[in-house]
Design a protein around this motif. Sequence first.
Motif, PDB file in Angstrom:
ATOM      1  N   MET A 233      -4.856   2.634  -2.125  1.00 39.33           N
ATOM      2  CA  MET A 233      -3.471   3.087  -2.249  1.00 39.33           C
ATOM      3  C   MET A 233      -2.840   3.333  -0.879  1.00 39.33           C
ATOM      4  O   MET A 233      -1.694   2.951  -0.626  1.00 39.33           O
ATOM      5  CB  MET A 233      -3.412   4.356  -3.113  1.00 39.33           C
ATOM      6  N   THR A 234      -3.597   3.944   0.012  1.00 43.16           N
ATOM      7  CA  THR A 234      -3.104   4.242   1.351  1.00 43.16           C
ATOM      8  C   THR A 234      -2.838   2.956   2.126  1.00 43.16           C
ATOM      9  O   THR A 234      -1.797   2.810   2.785  1.00 43.16           O
ATOM     10  CB  THR A 234      -4.107   5.143   2.102  1.00 43.16           C
ATOM     11  N   ALA A 235      -3.760   2.010   2.048  1.00 39.89           N
ATOM     12  CA  ALA A 235      -3.562   0.722   2.731  1.00 39.89           C
ATOM     13  C   ALA A 235      -2.307   0.029   2.204  1.00 39.89           C
ATOM     14  O   ALA A 235      -1.493  -0.481   2.991  1.00 39.89           O
ATOM     15  CB  ALA A 235      -4.791  -0.168   2.546  1.00 39.89           C
ATOM     16  N   LEU A 236      -2.143   0.014   0.892  1.00 41.28           N
ATOM     17  CA  LEU A 236      -0.973  -0.627   0.290  1.00 41.28           C
ATOM     18  C   LEU A 236       0.315   0.012   0.808  1.00 41.28           C
ATOM     19  O   LEU A 236       1.250  -0.687   1.207  1.00 41.28           O
ATOM     20  CB  LEU A 236      -1.055  -0.525  -1.235  1.00 41.28           C
ATOM     21  N   LEU A 237       0.368   1.332   0.833  1.00 45.08           N
ATOM     22  CA  LEU A 237       1.568   2.018   1.308  1.00 45.08           C
ATOM     23  C   LEU A 237       1.852   1.761   2.782  1.00 45.08           C
ATOM     24  O   LEU A 237       3.006   1.723   3.207  1.00 45.08           O
ATOM     25  CB  LEU A 237       1.458   3.526   1.067  1.00 45.08           C
ATOM     26  N   LYS A 238       0.784   1.562   3.576  1.00 46.75           N
ATOM     27  CA  LYS A 238       0.950   1.305   5.009  1.00 46.75           C
ATOM     28  C   LYS A 238       1.210  -0.166   5.311  1.00 46.75           C
ATOM     29  O   LYS A 238       1.365  -0.541   6.471  1.00 46.75           O
ATOM     30  CB  LYS A 238      -0.292   1.769   5.778  1.00 46.75           C
TER      31      LYS A 238
ATOM     32  N   THR B 263       6.085   9.115  -3.024  1.00 43.90           N
ATOM     33  CA  THR B 263       5.899   7.932  -2.181  1.00 43.90           C
ATOM     34  C   THR B 263       6.523   6.731  -2.897  1.00 43.90           C
ATOM     35  O   THR B 263       7.064   6.854  -3.994  1.00 43.90           O
ATOM     36  CB  THR B 263       4.401   7.652  -1.919  1.00 43.90           C
ATOM     37  N   ASP B 264       6.418   5.580  -2.272  1.00 48.26           N
ATOM     38  CA  ASP B 264       6.948   4.348  -2.866  1.00 48.26           C
ATOM     39  C   ASP B 264       5.951   3.677  -3.797  1.00 48.26           C
ATOM     40  O   ASP B 264       6.053   2.486  -4.077  1.00 48.26           O
ATOM     41  CB  ASP B 264       7.365   3.374  -1.754  1.00 48.26           C
ATOM     42  N   LEU B 265       4.974   4.440  -4.258  1.00 43.64           N
ATOM     43  CA  LEU B 265       3.949   3.932  -5.157  1.00 43.64           C
ATOM     44  C   LEU B 265       4.024   4.701  -6.475  1.00 43.64           C
ATOM     45  O   LEU B 265       3.869   5.922  -6.494  1.00 43.64           O
ATOM     46  CB  LEU B 265       2.566   4.109  -4.526  1.00 43.64           C
TER      47      LEU B 265
ATOM     48  N   SER C 146       8.658   0.964  -5.165  1.00 42.04           N
ATOM     49  CA  SER C 146       9.044  -0.238  -4.415  1.00 42.04           C
ATOM     50  C   SER C 146       7.842  -0.916  -3.751  1.00 42.04           C
ATOM     51  O   SER C 146       7.869  -2.120  -3.516  1.00 42.04           O
ATOM     52  CB  SER C 146      10.100   0.099  -3.364  1.00 42.04           C
ATOM     53  N   LYS C 147       6.783  -0.152  -3.471  1.00 46.30           N
ATOM     54  CA  LYS C 147       5.595  -0.744  -2.837  1.00 46.30           C
ATOM     55  C   LYS C 147       4.458  -1.001  -3.812  1.00 46.30           C
ATOM     56  O   LYS C 147       3.432  -1.546  -3.429  1.00 46.30           O
ATOM     57  CB  LYS C 147       5.109   0.139  -1.697  1.00 46.30           C
ATOM     58  N   GLY C 148       4.634  -0.588  -5.087  1.00 46.12           N
ATOM     59  CA  GLY C 148       3.581  -0.900  -6.036  1.00 46.12           C
ATOM     60  C   GLY C 148       3.441   0.091  -7.164  1.00 46.12           C
ATOM     61  O   GLY C 148       4.266   0.994  -7.348  1.00 46.12           O
TER      62      GLY C 148
END
Length: 184
Positions: free
Chosen positions: A156-161, A69-71, A37-39
Amino acid sequence: MALTPSSMVELGFQAPDFSLPDVFSGIEKTVADVAGSKGLLVMFICNHCPYVVHIEEALVALGKEFHGTDLGIVAISANDVTDYPRDCPELMAQKLYGFPYLYDETQQVARAYKAECTPDFFLFDGELKCVYRGQFDDSRPGNGKPVTGEDLRNAMTALLKGQPVSEDQKPSVGCNIKWRKELS
């Protein structure tokens, strides 16, 4: 082996759809099947490239770290298996990455993504727009730098946050994708 940099597509590039077989299950996978859902992280890799072999354990660790995760994460091999039989689907299926590993026999997907090398990384947001394309980290075979995955992991971490992904991105480098020879 020709040392080749990634093409560094424009940020905002829309992820092309695909339908490719997963070498583990034999089931065709599409972007919708593998995206979170996040990428989505799309990696172009292969079995024989020393640049991929150099980071292989770290790719497995990255897959475990972001599993659940949502990635979504997916790897694709597009190399010509006629000239590079070590990259065939049967040998691809022996890898234990923990994420889908797809075979792009026609090489159309690699061309649509403008992939140039192995490894080549493309990170897309929840709208499937490219927010990162570049290197795993500064480590290369023989340069003595530790394999950390820092550049890709930070994105990846920035995108998820829900934070902005830094636009300071360095090209990945590796072996060129082994394109099939066109019939004349």
